[in-house]
Design an enzyme around this catalytic site. Structure first.
Site, PDB file in Angstrom:
ATOM      1  N   ASP A   1      49.490  74.404  65.006  1.00 35.66           N
ATOM      2  CA  ASP A   1      49.047  74.264  66.397  1.00 35.66           C
ATOM      3  C   ASP A   1      48.296  72.960  66.625  1.00 35.66           C
ATOM      4  OD1 ASP A   1      50.073  76.661  67.106  1.00 35.66           O
ATOM      5  OD2 ASP A   1      48.164  77.657  67.485  1.00 35.66           O
TER       6      ASP A   1
ATOM      7  N   ILE B   1      41.524  86.494  66.927  1.00 37.54           N
ATOM      8  CA  ILE B   1      40.606  86.496  68.067  1.00 37.54           C
ATOM      9  C   ILE B   1      41.154  85.490  69.078  1.00 37.54           C
ATOM     10  CG2 ILE B   1      38.237  86.067  68.846  1.00 37.54           C
ATOM     11  CD1 ILE B   1      37.259  87.034  66.137  1.00 37.54           C
TER      12      ILE B   1
ATOM     13  N   GLY C   1      44.041  76.971  64.379  1.00 39.23           N
ATOM     14  CA  GLY C   1      42.606  76.722  64.390  1.00 39.23           C
ATOM     15  C   GLY C   1      41.865  78.020  64.653  1.00 39.23           C
ATOM     16  N   GLY C   2      40.619  78.097  64.209  1.00 37.00           N
ATOM     17  CA  GLY C   2      39.811  79.282  64.487  1.00 37.00           C
ATOM     18  C   GLY C   2      40.298  80.507  63.742  1.00 37.00           C
ATOM     19  N   ASP C   3      40.211  81.658  64.375  1.00 37.50           N
ATOM     20  CA  ASP C   3      40.650  82.911  63.777  1.00 37.50           C
ATOM     21  C   ASP C   3      41.838  83.434  64.580  1.00 37.50           C
ATOM     22  OD1 ASP C   3      39.281  85.407  61.946  1.00 37.50           O
ATOM     23  OD2 ASP C   3      40.741  85.950  63.462  1.00 37.50           O
TER      24      ASP C   3
ATOM     25  N   THR D   1      36.067  81.845  63.766  1.00 37.97           N
ATOM     26  CA  THR D   1      36.451  81.789  65.162  1.00 37.97           C
ATOM     27  C   THR D   1      35.561  80.799  65.918  1.00 37.97           C
ATOM     28  OG1 THR D   1      37.030  83.151  67.068  1.00 37.97           O
ATOM     29  CG2 THR D   1      34.985  83.715  65.914  1.00 37.97           C
ATOM     30  N   ALA D   2      36.115  80.230  66.978  1.00 38.97           N
ATOM     31  CA  ALA D   2      35.432  79.163  67.706  1.00 38.97           C
ATOM     32  C   ALA D   2      33.999  79.543  68.099  1.00 38.97           C
ATOM     33  CB  ALA D   2      36.232  78.800  68.955  1.00 38.97           C
TER      34      ALA D   2
ATOM     35  N   MET E   1      37.799  79.366  76.166  1.00 39.11           N
ATOM     36  CA  MET E   1      38.590  78.602  77.133  1.00 39.11           C
ATOM     37  C   MET E   1      38.077  78.851  78.549  1.00 39.11           C
ATOM     38  SD  MET E   1      42.073  79.903  75.261  1.00 39.11           S
ATOM     39  CE  MET E   1      41.308  81.530  75.099  1.00 39.11           C
TER      40      MET E   1
ATOM     41  N   LYS F   1      49.676  74.139  71.256  1.00 38.07           N
ATOM     42  CA  LYS F   1      49.358  74.662  72.568  1.00 38.07           C
ATOM     43  C   LYS F   1      48.283  73.819  73.214  1.00 38.07           C
ATOM     44  CE  LYS F   1      50.497  79.368  71.422  1.00 38.07           C
ATOM     45  NZ  LYS F   1      50.036  80.768  71.363  1.00 38.07           N
TER      46      LYS F   1
ATOM     47  N   GLY G   1      34.222  72.191  69.790  1.00 37.34           N
ATOM     48  CA  GLY G   1      33.385  72.896  68.817  1.00 37.34           C
ATOM     49  C   GLY G   1      33.723  72.577  67.379  1.00 37.34           C
TER      50      GLY G   1
END
Lengths: 201, 201
Positions: free
Chosen positions: B11, B69, B64-66, B94-95, B146, B33, B175
Site C-alpha cells: 500500500d 483496524i 501500514g499500521g494494523d 495501529t496509527a 482519517m 490507497k 503519524g
C-alpha cells in the site's frame, strides 16, 4: 535501544527472549505486576525511573503491549517530565491487536463493526460504574482488558442494555504467546464461570 | 518473512525503507490507497492475493499500521480462507497508538480516560449516522482515523451531544514519520477548517 540500556526496569509480561536482548552488564530491575498483586507500587516505579535517570544512567522501561493503553505509561511519563528527564516512547502492539491477530479476529470490519473500543476489565474501579448504555449502543467491537474475572458481570450488563445473547464473543488467554488459547461463545455463555466452561481457561 | 516473499503486495503507507527489505527478485505490486482514490478496488486486491498464492508463490501483503483496524485485513483474510489459502497475520502498530506515542499523548490514563475508542473518520459512510450520544458519553479517548476532512462535522456532533468546548484535542498528520505534525486545540476549534488554523496541516 535495549542493548544500550544501563538500567532495564521490566514487568511480568516481558518475555525472557526480549530481556535477553539487554546488555549482560545492565542492571535489571523487576517491578512486575500480577493481576491482583502489584509487586512495586506505581509511584515507586515512577520514582525509580527518575532516580536512575538522575544518576546519569540510560534507562529503558520495558513493558508488554502498549504502555499508553492501560499500561500506565502516561503516569510514568508525567513524572519524568516533572523532573525534566528526557525520554522517548516506543509504541508497542497492544494486547487487543496482538491477540486478535493471532486468533484471526479482525477488530473492525466493514460489514460488522465500524469502530473498536478498548475498555479496562476493572469495570467498577473506584466505585464508578461505566455507562453501559453507551458501550452497548456503540456498534463497536468491544475489547475488555483483564476482563476474565468480570466476564459474567460484563455479559450481564451488555445483555441488560440490549446486546443479543448470540453476539459472538471470544476470551483470549496468553495472547500472542505460544500457549495462547481462544474460547469462542455467545454473549450469554460468558456468564458462566470460565472454570465451568468446556474449554478450561 | 518479507525477505522470503516471492510476491509483495503493498500500500501507499508502506515506507521505502520497509519495502527495501524485500528480496530484489520479488515481484512488487503496488495497490496503494489514497484518501479519495483507491488505486485498486478491494475485491481485486483480495483476488490478486488468492491468484498469486494459487500459483504457488509465497506472498506477503504489506500494509501500514494494523491491518485489522480499519485496514480491511479481515476482508482479505476471508477471501483467502474461502480459497483454502494458508496465511499468517503479523499484527502492526495501529496509527492511533503510533502517532500518539510519538506525540506523547497517552490513549488511556487512570485520571482522565478509562477507555479508548477508534472510529473511522468516514462517519457518514453509506448514509448510516453514528450513535453520537453513545460516543460522546463513553468517557473514552476518541480517535478518528482519517478524520481531518470531517473534523468540523465531528466536533459539531460531539459538542451537540454534550462534550465541552475546551475538551483537549489533537490533529496528528503523518503519524510516526519524521514529518509528523501535531496540532493541539480545544474541541470547538476543530470546527475551523484546518487550512484556517494557525498551524497549517
Amino acid at each position: 535501544m535495549i542493548q544500550q540500556a544501563e538500567v532495564v526496569v521490566y514487568d511480568r509480561l516481558v518475555s525472557a527472549d526480549i530481556l535477553a536482548l539487554a546488555n549482560d552488564q545492565a542492571e535489571k530491575i523487576y517491578v512486575g505486576k500480577q493481576l491482583d498483586y502489584h509487586c512495586v507500587p506505581q509511584d515507586q516505579i515512577n520514582q525509580l525511573l527518575v532516580d536512575k535517570a538522575l544518576e546519569g544512567k540510560r534507562v529503558v522501561r520495558l513493558k508488554g503491549g502498549d504502555s499508553f493503553i492501560f499500561g500506565r505509561g502516561g503516569e510514568e511519563l508525567e513524572t519524568l517530565a516533572e523532573y525534566g528527564v528526557d525520554f522517548e516512547v516506543v509504541p508497542g502492539i497492544t494486547a487487543a491487536a496482538g491477540a486478535t491477530a493471532y486468533a484471526g479476529i479482525p477488530l473492525t470490519h466493514r460489514d460488522h463493526a465500524q469502530a473498536v473500543q478498548f475498555i479496562t476489565g476493572h469495570v467498577q474501579k473506584d466505585g464508578k460504574e461505566m455507562d453501559w448504555q453507551a458501550v452497548a449502543q456503540s456498534n463497536a467491537t468491544l475489547v475488555f482488558y483483564m476482563g476474565l474475572k468480570q466476564s459474567g458481570y460484563i455479559a450481564d450488563k451488555l445483555l441488560t442494555h440490549g446486546l443479543s445473547a448470540e453476539m459472538p464473543c471470544a476470551i483470549i488467554e496468553n495472547g500472542t504467546r505460544p500457549e495462547q488459547r481462544v474460547f469462542r461463545c455467545g454473549l450469554s455463555e460468558l456468564r458462566m464461570s470460565p472454570s465451568k466452561q468446556k474449554v478450561q481457561l
